[in-house]
Design an enzyme around this catalytic site. Structure first.
Site, mmCIF file in Angstrom:
data_model
loop_
_atom_site.group_PDB
_atom_site.id
_atom_site.type_symbol
_atom_site.label_atom_id
_atom_site.label_comp_id
_atom_site.label_asym_id
_atom_site.label_seq_id
_atom_site.Cartn_x
_atom_site.Cartn_y
_atom_site.Cartn_z
ATOM 1 N N THR A 7 109.029 21.326 -91.206
ATOM 2 C CA THR A 7 110.531 22.146 -91.618
ATOM 3 C C THR A 7 111.345 21.096 -90.564
ATOM 4 O O THR A 7 112.864 20.558 -91.326
ATOM 5 C CB THR A 7 110.910 23.156 -91.007
ATOM 6 O OG1 THR A 7 109.682 23.977 -92.132
ATOM 7 C CG2 THR A 7 111.979 23.463 -91.488
ATOM 8 N N SER A 52 103.084 20.295 -92.379
ATOM 9 C CA SER A 52 101.592 20.150 -91.090
ATOM 10 C C SER A 52 100.491 21.198 -91.971
ATOM 11 O O SER A 52 99.918 21.276 -90.972
ATOM 12 C CB SER A 52 102.210 20.814 -90.125
ATOM 13 O OG SER A 52 102.626 22.571 -89.549
ATOM 14 N N THR A 83 105.328 23.882 -88.061
ATOM 15 C CA THR A 83 104.864 24.997 -86.940
ATOM 16 C C THR A 83 103.963 25.976 -87.773
ATOM 17 O O THR A 83 103.050 26.578 -86.884
ATOM 18 C CB THR A 83 106.715 25.710 -87.424
ATOM 19 O OG1 THR A 83 106.322 26.734 -88.740
ATOM 20 C CG2 THR A 83 108.027 25.905 -86.062
ATOM 21 N N ASP A 84 103.561 25.043 -88.905
ATOM 22 C CA ASP A 84 102.541 26.025 -89.757
ATOM 23 C C ASP A 84 100.943 25.575 -88.743
ATOM 24 O O ASP A 84 100.128 26.523 -88.880
ATOM 25 C CB ASP A 84 102.248 25.554 -91.309
ATOM 26 C CG ASP A 84 103.512 26.319 -91.936
ATOM 27 O OD1 ASP A 84 104.207 27.311 -91.237
ATOM 28 O OD2 ASP A 84 103.284 25.972 -93.304
ATOM 29 N N ARG A 240 85.112 35.548 -86.131
ATOM 30 C CA ARG A 240 86.167 36.647 -85.473
ATOM 31 C C ARG A 240 85.083 38.034 -85.647
ATOM 32 O O ARG A 240 85.565 38.878 -86.606
ATOM 33 C CB ARG A 240 87.151 36.023 -87.101
ATOM 34 C CG ARG A 240 87.380 35.167 -86.110
ATOM 35 C CD ARG A 240 88.892 34.975 -86.815
ATOM 36 N NE ARG A 240 90.069 35.650 -85.966
ATOM 37 C CZ ARG A 240 91.191 36.086 -86.377
ATOM 38 N NH1 ARG A 240 91.277 36.569 -87.981
ATOM 39 N NH2 ARG A 240 92.005 37.173 -86.031
ATOM 40 N N THR A 271 87.750 37.432 -80.859
ATOM 41 C CA THR A 271 87.932 38.422 -81.359
ATOM 42 C C THR A 271 88.752 38.992 -82.439
ATOM 43 O O THR A 271 89.953 37.995 -82.045
ATOM 44 C CB THR A 271 88.488 39.668 -79.903
ATOM 45 O OG1 THR A 271 89.097 41.034 -80.979
ATOM 46 C CG2 THR A 271 89.509 39.197 -79.621
ATOM 47 N N GLN A 272 89.289 39.816 -83.082
ATOM 48 C CA GLN A 272 89.863 39.810 -84.329
ATOM 49 C C GLN A 272 91.559 40.275 -83.195
ATOM 50 O O GLN A 272 92.335 40.555 -84.362
ATOM 51 C CB GLN A 272 89.459 40.913 -85.492
ATOM 52 C CG GLN A 272 88.477 40.466 -86.245
ATOM 53 C CD GLN A 272 88.073 40.359 -86.930
ATOM 54 O OE1 GLN A 272 89.028 42.376 -87.976
ATOM 55 N NE2 GLN A 272 86.762 40.817 -88.259
HETATM 56 N N1 ASP Z 1 105.345 24.057 -93.728
HETATM 57 C C1 ASP Z 1 106.248 23.434 -92.554
HETATM 58 C C2 ASP Z 1 105.063 23.286 -91.798
HETATM 59 O O1 ASP Z 1 104.628 23.031 -91.018
HETATM 60 C C3 ASP Z 1 106.877 25.244 -91.436
HETATM 61 C C4 ASP Z 1 107.178 24.467 -90.533
HETATM 62 O O2 ASP Z 1 107.379 23.196 -89.804
HETATM 63 O O3 ASP Z 1 107.836 25.548 -89.816
HETATM 64 O O4 ASP Z 1 105.133 21.610 -91.678
#
Ligand code: ASP
Length: 336
Positions: A7, A52, A83-84, A240, A271-272
Site C-alpha cells: 500500500t 504482499s 502489511t498483509d 492450531r 495455540t489459537q
Molecule cells: N494489500 C496490501 C499489501 O499487503 C496491504 C498493505 O500494504 O497495507 O500489499
C-alpha cells in the site's frame, strides 16, 4: 532500501478505484524528506512491485540475495513491504539471515503515500533512522530483523498483523516491544538481541513450503483431518489447538496424528489464543497430543512457527533434528 510493493507505494486505479502497485519513483517523489534525513540511501526495487498477498518463498530468497550481496557495504537495510504478509516475511528473514549483526527493518503503511492522512512518511523515515542508529561504541543499535510500524519497533518473528484498519496494525503479543517512538526513539535495550561476534553472517535461501496450517474447531470431522494428514505432499503441519495446546479426546484424531508422525511428518502445536503458550502436559486433552509425538510450538506466533518449519525442512534435516530445533530459540522466536 528494498522496495517490494504494498500500500505504501500504491495508487488508485481511476476506473475500478482499487489500489494497485506502483513504482518506487512515485513513492520517492512524495517523500522529499528522504534526501535530507541524514542517511546515504541506495534503493533496489522489485522489477514488478507486488501486493504482499502475492509474496512467496522465492521473493524471500530474492531479498536475502540483495542483503547478502550488499552486506558489507551498508550499515542497515530497510524493506518496504505490504502489511498483509509482512509478519511472515519478517519471520522468514529472521531464520534465513543467520547470525545477523546489522538491522533489517521492515515497514509499510495502511494508507498510500498520496492519501492526506498517510502513515507512510512517519513509518518510512523512522525505519531509516532506526536502521542507521548506533550505540555509544558505534555498533548497530538493533542488529536483528524487525518491523517498525506506528510508533513501535517489534521483533520480526514475534509480530502479527492484528488490524486491517487501525494505523497500529501490528502487535508483539508474547514479547516486549524493542523501541517506542514519540518525540524521541526510546530503545529498550534489554530486549534487543546481541549478536555473537564469533559467528559469521550466513545467508540461507531454501525453504520447503510443503506445509499446511490447520485449525481445530468444535465438531471437526474425521474425513477432513484425514484428507489433510494422508497427503504425501504435506510434510509439516502447524496445528492450531485450543487454549494451552488441547484437542478433543477422540481416538480417531490421536490415531491419525500419531500415524502421520510415524510417517515422517512434523506436527507443531500452536495455540489459537493471541497470547500465552502451549503446555501439552497441563491437561489430559493436551497430553494425548504429546504422546502422539506432536512438537510444542511454545509461545510462537503462527507466522514464526510456519516459516521456522519451512526453513528447517528446507535445510534437509532429519525429523529428529527438526524436532530438536523447534524446541530451541534460534532467532529469539520463542521463550524457553
Ligand atoms: N494489500 C496490501 C499489501 O499487503 C496491504 C498493505 O500494504 O497495507 O500489499
Amino acid at each position: 532500501m528494498i522496495y517490494t510493493g504494498g500500500t505504501i507505494g500504491m495508487v488508485r486505479n481511476a476506473a475500478t478505484l482499487a489500489l494497485e502497485s506502483c513504482d518506487f519513483e512515485n513513492l520517492a517523489a512524495n517523500i522529499p524528506e528522504m534526501k535530507h534525513c541524514g542517511a546515504d540511501i541506495d534503493t533496489v526495487t522489485f522489477e514488478h512491485p507486488i501486493d504482499s498477498s502475492d509474496m512467496t518463498p522465492r521473493h524471500w530468497a530474492d531479498m536475502v540475495h540483495i542483503i547478502a550481496d550488499n552486506y558489507n557495504s551498508y550499515d542497515g537495510f530497510v524493506i518496504l513491504h505490504g502489511t498483509d504478509t509482512m509478519a511472515f516475511t519478517a519471520s522468514a528473514l529472521s531464520f534465513l539471515l543467520e547470525n545477523l549483526s546489522k538491522p533489517v527493518i521492515l515497514t509499510g503503511s495502511q494508507l498510500p503515500i498520496e492519501a492526506i492522512r498517510t502513515d507512510a512518511k512517519e513509518n518510512l523515515l523512522t525505519a531509516i533512522e532506526i536502521a542507521a542508529a548506533c550505540d555509544e561504541n558505534g555498533r548497530a543499535m538493533v542488529p536483528e530483523v524487525c518491523i517498525y510500524f506506528h510508533e513501535k519497533l517489534i521483533r520480526g518473528n514475534r509480530s502479527s498483523k492484528i488490524s486491517a484498519n487501525n494505523l497500529a496494525a501490528f502487535s508483539s503479543s508474547n514479547y516486549p516491544i524493542l523501541a517506542r517512538t514519540g518525540t524521541e526513539i526510546e530503545f529498550h535495550r534489554e530486549y534487543i538481541r546481541t549478536p555473537d561476534p564469533a559467528k559469521p553472517f550466513k545467508a540461507n535461501y531454501d525453504m520447503d513450503p510443503s506445509i499446511i496450517i490447520f485449525s481445530l474447531f468444535p465438531g471437526i470431522q474425521r474425513e477432513a483431518v484425514e484428507g489433510i494428514l494422508s497427503k504425501d505432499s504435506v510434510k509439516g503441519v502447524i496445528f492450531r489447538t485450543f487454549g494451552s495446546g488441547n484437542a478433543p479426546e477422540r481416538e480417531w484424531l490421536v490415531d491419525l496424528l500419531s500415524d502421520a508422525v510415524r510417517n515422517g511428518k512434523t506436527i507443531v502445536n500452536i495455540t489459537q489464543c493471541a497470547t500465552g503458550k502451549v503446555q501439552m502436559e497441563k491437561y489430559r486433552t493436551g497430553r494425548q497430543l504429546l504422546e502422539a509425538g506432536i512438537v510444542s510450538g511454545h509461545d510462537s506466533t503462527v507466522e514464526a512457527a510456519l516459516t521456522k518449519l519451512m526453513y528447517l525442512m528446507g535445510q534437509g534435516l532429519s525429523q529428529e533434528e527438526i524436532r530438536r530445533q523447534m524446541n530451541i530459540s534460534i532467532a529469539g522466536e520463542i521463550t524457553i
